[in-house]
Motif scaffolding. Sequence first.
Motif, short mmCIF file in Angstrom:
data_model
loop_
_atom_site.label_atom_id
_atom_site.label_comp_id
_atom_site.label_asym_id
_atom_site.label_seq_id
_atom_site.Cartn_x
_atom_site.Cartn_y
_atom_site.Cartn_z
N SER A 13 0.84 -1.21 0.00
CA SER A 13 0.00 0.00 0.00
C SER A 13 0.87 1.25 0.00
O SER A 13 0.60 2.21 -0.75
CB SER A 13 -0.93 -0.01 1.21
N ILE A 46 0.44 7.94 6.20
CA ILE A 46 0.15 6.51 6.17
C ILE A 46 1.44 5.69 6.25
O ILE A 46 1.52 4.69 6.97
CB ILE A 46 -0.65 6.16 4.90
N GLY A 67 -0.26 1.87 11.89
CA GLY A 67 -1.51 1.20 11.55
C GLY A 67 -2.54 2.20 11.08
O GLY A 67 -2.29 3.40 10.97
N PHE A 68 -3.76 1.71 10.81
CA PHE A 68 -4.81 2.57 10.29
C PHE A 68 -5.22 3.63 11.31
O PHE A 68 -5.46 4.79 10.95
CB PHE A 68 -6.02 1.71 9.90
N ALA A 77 -2.70 6.37 11.37
CA ALA A 77 -2.80 7.18 10.15
C ALA A 77 -3.99 8.13 10.22
O ALA A 77 -3.90 9.30 9.83
CB ALA A 77 -2.91 6.28 8.93
N ALA A 78 -5.12 7.63 10.74
CA ALA A 78 -6.31 8.48 10.87
C ALA A 78 -6.06 9.62 11.86
O ALA A 78 -6.50 10.76 11.66
CB ALA A 78 -7.50 7.64 11.31
#
Length: 731
Positions: free
Chosen positions: A141, A198, A203-204, A207-208
């Motif tokens: 990704s 990111i 992790g997600f 990143a958020a």
Amino acid sequence: MLEHPLTQFVVQAIVIVVLARLIGLLARRLGQPMVIAEILAGILLGPSVLGILFPTFQSHLFSAASQPLLKVMSEVGLIFFMFLIGLELDPKLLHGRGRTSVIISHSSIIVPFALGGLLATFLYPRLSQPDPDAPGYVRFSSFALFMGVAMSITAFPVLARILSERRLMRTRIGAITIACAAVDDVTAWCVLAFVVSIVRASGFAAAALTTGYALCYIGFMVFLVRPFLAQLGARTSSKEVLNQNLVAVTFVLLLLSSMATELIGIHALFGAFLFGAIMPREGGYAPALAEKLEDFVVVFMLPLFFAFSGLRTQINLLNSADTWIYCGLITLAACLGKFGGSSLAAKWTGLSWRDSTAIGILMNTRGLMELIVLNIGLDLGVLSPALFTMMVLMALITTFMTTPLLHFFYPDQRLAMELSESSTQLPGKVFRLLLCVAHDRTGPAMAVLASALTGKDSTKSRVTALRLIPPPERTSTYLAEEAKESGRMPKADTKEGNALIPLLERSEELGLKVSPLTFVSNAPAADICQVAATKQSDLILLGWHKPLINQSRLGGVVYDVMAEAQADVGVLIDRGLTSIKRVLLPYNGTFHDQCAFKLARRLNAQLGAQITILHVVPPDRDKDGPQRGAQAQFNSVFNDPTQGESVKMKVVEHLEPAQAALAEAANNYDLIVIGSGPEWGLEQRQFGLKSEDLIQKATTSLLIMRGFERDVPMPTKPAPLPDPAPQPQRV
């Protein structure tokens, strides 16, 4: 000498700046932007060239111990450079072009981003580390997102310089392209900030959170810091009061913004870019600050970054056919994405195929901005050294191809024709005069001569004042020009405005209507000839200044215009011309003398100027015969042979016609009108060491004429005066 860190850095800086400037001279001759020279200089100083040819010297000059300092200095330079990029992104660029620019710019991001992601599926197992257990593991990704961003970048500063040098900045295509590049830059850097967050996040959720912090910071800068900067900028309306305290406050805020975005996790360069983008444009604050900063950043700091990038570019890693095929695929995907997406979107908005193609070519320019993105990717470990090298070569190729392709689709002749706007046909005979103004000091004398040639009836003449300016070295020059065009800064401050103002002011005093025309020119002589052809000019009037190198007064641009122009050409040498009452016309009957004679006749007809025709004959020759022959020729041109005192003829004996003319010129004439030619010591030549005595020693203003016959080939031999009937030989 290279053992001390500071001394080593100084030597490195000297080598880097000098080499970049030397290659830049060659790049200019090839019509390439300076960034090409700087990228090449960095590669030449790296292991790809210098490391192969002189490995010992390269390892000592750029030792591993010195590279951290070079990296820090280059990153500081990038912070200030990204601040300048933000300054140059004026929202007013989108005025009236919002829909078109948004459609084209977003298409030029989405299409190459998608192609980059598609290409990543092929390159990931070959040029990255897909094994999670191996050192240097890169998630797909992150790899795909970074490839997409790297394919989507357009170099706004390089594009602005190319548009300016190609004279497209004030055309419709230039206006649309620069607006698209502005939107492209803002969007691409926002996407890059998201991608970096990111890549750096574990992790997600992380990143958020980083993205949330970034959005909050953008809101803080726009709604709180921007009003403060507006009040700060309101305190100054010109660069004279842009004092050091104000500059210090600006720099501190810039560094704080960069530090904040670095701590958030979206890279310090985004903070510098954002701070520049929210700076106020009113009062000339942004242009004045950019002018103060740009020379040091562009000339000294940026070459350090290019050198550091060159040290990381290892072309020897591309040591197989497969790696070169990968490099070709990357370049092909980059061109198809940017060029295809931009040109098709431009066509969809209603532009012609030619204009759409030109926009696609321009948007495919990457240059410096691409290198910044690639270095970020290499620092984060997303790009391998081999892939980094391939992407650097792609950036170099796509930037290099812009100028020649643009020249093919928009040749110089077409651009000059569009900029000069072909004159409309007017009823009756109209005298069209093109004044070429190189220096402000020649303007008033040109206005006096133009007024004398055109007379009182403005319906029978058209006068255009042409000012050609060299391509600006500073990108901020465009920012300043745009500000003046929009009324935020006084227009008199422009470089071209200063050159034309004395001429326009004197023309207004004389009641002479003049149409000014200004644009950037790489080839002044060719553009003057093209504008003259487009305007259907009867006479091209050039100002004159002393050459720096050769001694030929009719050399350089003057020589080229005289040789190529499809119109009569006059070179005015001003010695304080304020009025034209008495005119001296040295005449020996050559083709160019006849052209000078016609112009003197026009001065007589329009202004009533007194004309003295000087005919020089060799000694010991019958004087009455040549005088009667010359008088017959002149009477056939003037309607009234008995014009009294307005036209006189004088025949003198002298071995040197130029010396005879020089002696006669001392009798209080306002202007000498003379044809170019060797008989007067005014031979046209590109270079020469022989000085022209008539130009050097005459204290009277001179107008040197070169005639052009539109229907008949120009004669190469002088046309002698007709001799009368044979006379008894004098004893």
